[in-house]
Write a protein that holds these residues in place. Structure first.
Motif, PDB file in Angstrom:
ATOM      1  N   GLU A 187       4.294  -9.045  -1.565  1.00 28.22           N
ATOM      2  CA  GLU A 187       5.055 -10.279  -1.383  1.00 28.22           C
ATOM      3  C   GLU A 187       5.288 -10.469   0.104  1.00 28.22           C
ATOM      4  N   VAL A 188       4.792 -11.582   0.645  1.00 31.19           N
ATOM      5  CA  VAL A 188       4.906 -11.815   2.073  1.00 31.19           C
ATOM      6  C   VAL A 188       5.589 -13.152   2.332  1.00 31.19           C
ATOM      7  N   ASP A 189       6.455 -13.160   3.330  1.00 28.47           N
ATOM      8  CA  ASP A 189       7.046 -14.384   3.862  1.00 28.47           C
ATOM      9  C   ASP A 189       6.224 -14.745   5.092  1.00 28.47           C
ATOM     10  N   PRO A 190       5.463 -15.848   5.068  1.00 30.59           N
ATOM     11  CA  PRO A 190       4.540 -16.130   6.161  1.00 30.59           C
ATOM     12  C   PRO A 190       5.199 -16.439   7.491  1.00 30.59           C
ATOM     13  N   GLY A 191       6.497 -16.692   7.507  1.00 24.54           N
ATOM     14  CA  GLY A 191       7.177 -16.977   8.759  1.00 24.54           C
ATOM     15  C   GLY A 191       6.866 -18.373   9.263  1.00 24.54           C
ATOM     16  N   LYS A 192       6.967 -18.568  10.570  1.00 31.63           N
ATOM     17  CA  LYS A 192       6.778 -19.886  11.165  1.00 31.63           C
ATOM     18  C   LYS A 192       5.308 -20.222  11.399  1.00 31.63           C
ATOM     19  N   ILE A 193       4.425 -19.193  11.345  1.00 27.27           N
ATOM     20  CA  ILE A 193       2.984 -19.434  11.462  1.00 27.27           C
ATOM     21  C   ILE A 193       2.364 -19.125  10.106  1.00 27.27           C
ATOM     22  N   GLY A 218       2.265  -3.094  21.075  1.00 27.54           N
ATOM     23  CA  GLY A 218       3.464  -2.626  20.406  1.00 27.54           C
ATOM     24  C   GLY A 218       4.621  -3.590  20.466  1.00 27.54           C
ATOM     25  N   ASP A 219       4.374  -4.802  20.979  1.00 21.29           N
ATOM     26  CA  ASP A 219       5.421  -5.822  21.045  1.00 21.29           C
ATOM     27  C   ASP A 219       5.447  -6.625  19.742  1.00 21.29           C
ATOM     28  N   GLU A 220       6.620  -7.120  19.382  1.00 21.84           N
ATOM     29  CA  GLU A 220       6.772  -7.860  18.135  1.00 21.84           C
ATOM     30  C   GLU A 220       6.148  -9.253  18.237  1.00 21.84           C
ATOM     31  N   ILE A 221       5.411  -9.625  17.182  1.00 24.09           N
ATOM     32  CA  ILE A 221       4.915 -10.994  17.047  1.00 24.09           C
ATOM     33  C   ILE A 221       6.007 -11.765  16.311  1.00 24.09           C
ATOM     34  N   GLU A 222       6.819 -12.486  17.036  1.00 25.20           N
ATOM     35  CA  GLU A 222       8.085 -12.992  16.507  1.00 25.20           C
ATOM     36  C   GLU A 222       7.927 -14.080  15.449  1.00 25.20           C
ATOM     37  N   LEU A 223       6.823 -14.800  15.420  1.00 26.64           N
ATOM     38  CA  LEU A 223       6.678 -15.926  14.509  1.00 26.64           C
ATOM     39  C   LEU A 223       6.126 -15.527  13.137  1.00 26.64           C
ATOM     40  N   LEU A 224       5.753 -14.258  12.984  1.00 23.71           N
ATOM     41  CA  LEU A 224       5.292 -13.798  11.677  1.00 23.71           C
ATOM     42  C   LEU A 224       6.478 -13.365  10.835  1.00 23.71           C
ATOM     43  N   GLY A 225       6.297 -13.383   9.503  1.00 17.28           N
ATOM     44  CA  GLY A 225       7.419 -13.164   8.594  1.00 17.28           C
ATOM     45  C   GLY A 225       7.576 -11.731   8.129  1.00 17.28           C
ATOM     46  N   ASP A 226       8.085 -11.583   6.909  1.00 14.53           N
ATOM     47  CA  ASP A 226       8.416 -10.275   6.343  1.00 14.53           C
ATOM     48  C   ASP A 226       7.386  -9.878   5.289  1.00 14.53           C
ATOM     49  N   LEU A 227       7.341  -8.567   5.017  1.00 14.34           N
ATOM     50  CA  LEU A 227       6.401  -8.020   4.040  1.00 14.34           C
ATOM     51  C   LEU A 227       7.110  -7.017   3.150  1.00 14.34           C
ATOM     52  N   ASP A 228       6.906  -7.137   1.828  1.00 16.85           N
ATOM     53  CA  ASP A 228       7.410  -6.154   0.863  1.00 16.85           C
ATOM     54  C   ASP A 228       6.261  -5.734  -0.048  1.00 16.85           C
ATOM     55  N   VAL A 229       6.120  -4.429  -0.242  1.00 25.41           N
ATOM     56  CA  VAL A 229       5.030  -3.885  -1.056  1.00 25.41           C
ATOM     57  C   VAL A 229       5.606  -2.866  -2.040  1.00 25.41           C
ATOM     58  N   TRP A 230       5.260  -3.044  -3.313  1.00 24.39           N
ATOM     59  CA  TRP A 230       5.534  -2.039  -4.340  1.00 24.39           C
ATOM     60  C   TRP A 230       4.189  -1.473  -4.797  1.00 24.39           C
ATOM     61  N   ALA A 231       4.100  -0.155  -4.946  1.00 20.63           N
ATOM     62  CA  ALA A 231       2.857   0.465  -5.403  1.00 20.63           C
ATOM     63  C   ALA A 231       3.172   1.575  -6.406  1.00 20.63           C
ATOM     64  N   SER A 232       2.541   1.491  -7.548  1.00 21.34           N
ATOM     65  CA  SER A 232       2.615   2.549  -8.553  1.00 21.34           C
ATOM     66  C   SER A 232       1.300   3.313  -8.523  1.00 21.34           C
ATOM     67  N   LEU A 233       1.360   4.612  -8.249  1.00 21.23           N
ATOM     68  CA  LEU A 233       0.152   5.425  -8.156  1.00 21.23           C
ATOM     69  C   LEU A 233       0.194   6.523  -9.212  1.00 21.23           C
ATOM     70  N   SER A 234      -0.786   6.505 -10.108  1.00 19.83           N
ATOM     71  CA  SER A 234      -0.915   7.553 -11.118  1.00 19.83           C
ATOM     72  C   SER A 234      -1.993   8.526 -10.649  1.00 19.83           C
ATOM     73  N   GLN A 235      -1.588   9.774 -10.424  1.00 26.24           N
ATOM     74  CA  GLN A 235      -2.494  10.783  -9.878  1.00 26.24           C
ATOM     75  C   GLN A 235      -2.764  11.850 -10.936  1.00 26.24           C
ATOM     76  N   PHE A 236      -4.045  12.132 -11.134  1.00 25.16           N
ATOM     77  CA  PHE A 236      -4.468  13.143 -12.108  1.00 25.16           C
ATOM     78  C   PHE A 236      -5.264  14.215 -11.365  1.00 25.16           C
ATOM     79  N   ILE A 237      -4.825  15.465 -11.507  1.00 28.64           N
ATOM     80  CA  ILE A 237      -5.457  16.580 -10.809  1.00 28.64           C
ATOM     81  C   ILE A 237      -5.865  17.643 -11.823  1.00 28.64           C
ATOM     82  N   TYR A 238      -7.145  18.030 -11.761  1.00 32.41           N
ATOM     83  CA  TYR A 238      -7.599  19.164 -12.570  1.00 32.41           C
ATOM     84  C   TYR A 238      -7.978  20.306 -11.636  1.00 32.41           C
ATOM     85  N   GLN A 239      -7.411  21.481 -11.874  1.00 30.32           N
ATOM     86  CA  GLN A 239      -7.695  22.681 -11.086  1.00 30.32           C
ATOM     87  C   GLN A 239      -8.409  23.695 -11.970  1.00 30.32           C
ATOM     88  N   SER A 240      -9.661  24.002 -11.623  1.00 27.28           N
ATOM     89  CA  SER A 240     -10.412  24.995 -12.395  1.00 27.28           C
ATOM     90  C   SER A 240     -10.019  26.398 -11.949  1.00 27.28           C
TER      91      SER A 240
END
Length: 262
Positions: A58-64, A14-36
C-alpha cells in the motif's frame, strides 16, 4: 509475518526525496525446511529450503504521482538446496556450527508493468550464502549470514520508470544478517541485538547500459528475542530501524516468526 513501514524515500546521496509519499508492506512467508541425515560433503548433510511469500503493498504516492502499487498477491518463491554441518562440540555443549545454501528466487509473483511496486520482480535471482553460529559461552551466541546477490534481466520493465526500455537489470549486491543473544531465562528466553546490511556493488542497467548513481544501500539495527515454548516450538520477534539508506525507502521493519519442528 513481516511488516515494513517507510515515510522517507532517499536518493543516491542519502537525502530525502520530499515529494514522494509513504509505503506500507505486509508479507506472510511460509518456509518449509527438510534436513536429511545423509552426509554429502566433508560430513555435511544435505537439505532443502522453500519459502512461499504472499505480499500486500500500500503506497501513498505523495505530491508526485510516480509511485503506484499492485496490491496483494503471491510473491517470488525461493528454493535453496543447502549443506548443514553438525556442531563442533565442547565440554559444555556446542561451540560452532555452519551451513552453505544456494538460494534461487523464481519470478512467480504477481507483476504488473503499469505499477511501480509489485509483489513479484519478474526476474530470477541467485542469492547464495554462508551462515555460522559461534557459542561464545553456553548462554551467549553470535550468528552471521553473508549473501551475494545476482539478478537476471527483467524483459518487461515498469512503463512509468522506463517507458522506452526493452529490459532492465538490477545490480549485484552483498547483504548480511548478524544477531547476538543471551539466554535470559534458561531454556525459555533469549534476547539480544540484530543487524542487517545491504550494499549494491555494481550499477543497475537499462538496455545493457549502466545507470550512474543507481546503487542501493541500507543498514538496519534493533532488538530481538526468541521465546522457547518447547524444544520443537519457538517464537522470534525482531525489530529493525533503518538508516544510511540510498536509492530506496528508509523505515522500520518488524519480523514475527514461529518455527515448529516436525
Amino acid at each position: 509475518l513481516q511488516y515494513y513501514s517507510s515515510t522517507e524515500f532517499k536518493d543516491y546521496k542519502g537525502d530525502e526525496i520530499e515529494l514522494l509519499g509513504d509505503l506500507d508492506v505486509w508479507a506472510s512467508l511460509s518456509q518449509f525446511i527438510y534436513q536429511s541425515n545423509q552426509p554429502v560433503l566433508f560430513g555435511g548433510k544435505w537439505g532443502i529450503d522453500v519459502i512461499i511469500p504472499v505480499v500486500s503493498l500500500e503506497v501513498d504516492p505523495g505530491k508526485i504521482p510516480v509511485l503506484s502499487d499492485a496490491g496483494t498477491g503471491l510473491g517470488d518463491i525461493l528454493v535453496g538446496p543447502y549443506i548443514q554441518w553438525d556442531p563442533i562440540m565442547g565440554e559444555n555443549g556446542p561451540i560452532f556450527m555452519h551451513r552453505i545454501e544456494l538460494q534461487t528466487v523464481f519470478p512467480t509473483g504477481k507483476y504488473d508493468t503499469d505499477r511501480v511496486l509489485n509483489p513479484g520482480s519478474n526476474f530470477y535471482s541467485i542469492n547464495p550464502y554462508w551462515a555460522g553460529t559461534l557459542f561464545i559461552t553456553p548462554r551467549w551466541e553470535a550468528s552471521l549470514r553473508f549473501h551475494y546477490l545476482w539478478n537476471s534481466e527483467n524483459n518487461r520493465p515498469n512503463k512509468t520508470l522506463f517507458p522506452m526500455a526493452d529490459d532492465t537489470q538490477a545490480g549485484q549486491a552483498i547483504h548480511l544478517n548478524f544477531a547476538s543473544s543471551y539466554e535470559v531465562l534458561p531454556k525459555r528466553l533469549h534476547a539480544g541485538l540484530n543487524l542487517s546490511y545491504l550494499k549494491q556493488v555494481t550499477d543497475s542497467e537499462v538496455d545493457g547500459k549502466s545507470v550512474s548513481n543507481s546503487r542501493e544501500q541500507v543498514l538496519g539495527i534493533g532488538p530481538g528475542a526468541v521465546w522457547h515454548f518447547s524444544p520443537d516450538d519457538h517464537l522470534f520477534l525482531n525489530l529493525y530501524f533503518e538508516t544510511l539508506a540510498e536509492n530506496r525507502p528508509e523505515g522500520i521493519r518488524v519480523n514475527l516468526r514461529w518455527t515448529h519442528h516436525f
